[in-house]
Scaffold this active site. Structure first.
Site, mmCIF file in Angstrom:
data_model
loop_
_atom_site.group_PDB
_atom_site.id
_atom_site.type_symbol
_atom_site.label_atom_id
_atom_site.label_comp_id
_atom_site.label_asym_id
_atom_site.label_seq_id
_atom_site.Cartn_x
_atom_site.Cartn_y
_atom_site.Cartn_z
ATOM 1 N N LYS A 1 0.839 -1.201 0.000
ATOM 2 C CA LYS A 1 0.000 0.000 0.000
ATOM 3 C C LYS A 1 0.881 1.262 0.000
ATOM 4 C CE LYS A 1 -3.547 -2.479 -0.330
ATOM 5 N NZ LYS A 1 -4.279 -3.203 0.662
HETATM 6 C C1 PLP Z 1 -5.330 -4.223 1.021
HETATM 7 C C2 PLP Z 1 -6.806 -4.148 1.018
HETATM 8 C C3 PLP Z 1 -7.581 -4.665 2.068
HETATM 9 C C4 PLP Z 1 -7.001 -5.477 3.181
HETATM 10 O O1 PLP Z 1 -6.031 -4.840 3.924
HETATM 11 P P1 PLP Z 1 -5.022 -5.735 4.796
HETATM 12 O O2 PLP Z 1 -4.225 -4.715 5.534
HETATM 13 O O3 PLP Z 1 -4.194 -6.537 3.840
HETATM 14 O O4 PLP Z 1 -5.820 -6.591 5.704
HETATM 15 C C5 PLP Z 1 -8.951 -4.475 2.028
HETATM 16 N N1 PLP Z 1 -9.539 -3.846 1.001
HETATM 17 C C6 PLP Z 1 -8.829 -3.372 -0.037
HETATM 18 C C7 PLP Z 1 -9.554 -2.661 -1.138
HETATM 19 C C8 PLP Z 1 -7.452 -3.525 -0.072
HETATM 20 O O5 PLP Z 1 -6.760 -3.076 -1.134
#
Ligand code: PLP
Length: 384
Positions: free
Chosen positions: A183
């Site tokens: 991210k």
């Molecule tokens: C990355 C992501 C998640 C999950 O986040 P985590 O930190 O990996 O649990 C949920 N929704 C979207 C749209 C994502 O891109």
């Protein structure tokens, strides 16, 4: 042989490493002073009343859905074009995910399909700022208000983006963010909930710490052994090591954002007018895209050729990806939740065209040029 180019990559500096090392030397390994420091920094950046740090984006979603107090049969409407967690967390909160189709140009919620699917069973609406494209918050708010529904935004792609001159994170009733490795900022694993609802924030802080009404910190300062449980929670805490890394990364969030904007502009310029390689809509009238993903739709001579294009790019060291297989078509959801086979025809039609090109804060101009060159080459080959 040139080095592979991933579709996304973390950005870790010596400063991040030093920030984590400092925590390790301090002795506070789990939630300590760094977590509230990160929450305050996040509140200031986003411009929201409350930011609550948790262990992951999934934990953030689960906490929010849990707060809705869903009963069996209660539905949560969400776009089918998202990561599994947006839907899975509804199941773990005891609700029923109901999948909504998406707009073909942005892959965000199709508002007319959303309205069609709202019923007496609907308890909340969830939107996803797909790829970093800001949701149509104004119209979503109007729809939610008309039906007295809370608006939740899974903004895991949109940190740093904005809508009508305010940062994403202050528009919906609840926003969730992720600090997963890929991210825009990361601390390995981590998440954040933002809201203006102080009661809800209080609940999230309890829920992430087993539901105990006193934290370890409070107990140690108050010299009291006593703690109380009103509602059971989980261990969704963020550690101080993670918070320190996220804090350090936040300092470079805008720099990373600027770089991804630049990369997106280079791609857009390169593929302008190309019928076979069509980027999603990135222009927003009143908002700023966060460019978490750069998604193109294969069309023209490349229509129906994604497998071949994907393979050729991987062989050339360009590790493209696909976001996402529509969640309602996953075996679990197809079998258990959505008997309605034709629930989201646009998402199903577009899915085979989707391809996510490399975009991340540290990608070099040279690598961007190489991606364009290889993608072009494949297109020329198909053209014959
Ligand atoms: C990355 C992501 C998640 C999950 O986040 P985590 O930190 O990996 O649990 C949920 N929704 C979207 C749209 C994502 O891109």
């Amino acid at each position: 042989m040139k080095k592979d180019i991933p579709y996304a990559a973390p950005w870790v500096t010596e400063e991040d490493i030093e920030a984590v090392a400092e925590v390790l030397r301090s002795g506070w390994l789990t939630t300590g002073p760094k977590v509230p420091e990160l929450e305050a920094a996040f509140e200031a950046y986003v411009g929201c009343a409350e930011a609550v740090a948790v262990g992951s984006g999934t934990a953030a979603l689960h906490s929010v859905y849990r707060y809705l107090d869903l009963k069996p049969g209660d539905e949560v409407l969400l776009p089918t074009m998202t990561f599994l967690a947006t839907a899975n967390a509804v199941v773990f909160a005891g609700g029923t995910p109901r999948f909504v189709d998406v707009d073909p140009d942005t892959l965000c919620l199709d508002l007319s399909d959303l309205e069609n699917k709202i019923s007496d069973r609907t308890k909340a609406v969830v939107g996803v700022d797909y790829g970093g494209f800001p949701l149509d918050y104004e119209n979503l708010r109007t729809i939610c208000d008309r039906h007295h529904l809370p608006l939740i935004a899974d903004s895991c792609h949109a940190l740093g983006g904005s809508y009508q001159n305010t940062k994403i994170g202050a528009q919906a009733d609840f926003h969730t963010f992720s600090f997963h490795a890929l991210k825009s900022i990361s601390c390995g694993e981590g998440g954040m909930i933002t809201t203006r609802d102080t009661e809800a924030a209080k609940y999230f802080r309890l829920f992430r710490n087993h539901g105990m009404t006193k934290t370890v910190q409070e107990r140690s300062t108050h010299q009291s052994w006593e703690y109380f449980l009103e509602t059971p929670g989980l261990n969704y805490r963020m550690s101080d090591m993670q918070a320190a890394m996220a804090l350090s990364q936040m300092k470079r969030l805008d720099d990373g954002l600027e770089r991804r904007h630049k990369v997106a502009q280079i791609y857009l310029e390169a593929f302008k007018g190309d019928r076979a390689l069509r980027p999603l809509t990135m222009h927003h009238d009143t908002g700023i895209h966060a460019h978490h993903l750069f998604v193109i739709k294969l069309d023209g001579v490349l229509l129906g050729k994604r497998t071949e294009v994907f393979q050729a790019l991987h062989e050339a060291g360009i590790k493209v990806n696909v976001h996402y297989k529509p969640v309602h078509t996953q075996p679990f959801y197809a079998h258990h939740f959505d008997a309605d086979k034709n629930a989201c025809p646009t998402a199903e039609a577009i899915y085979p065209q989707l391809l996510s090109l490399p975009i991340f804060s540290t990608i070099t101009d040279e690598d961007v040029d190489r991606v364009i060159e290889v993608v072009r080459g494949i297109c020329d080959l198909a053209n014959g």
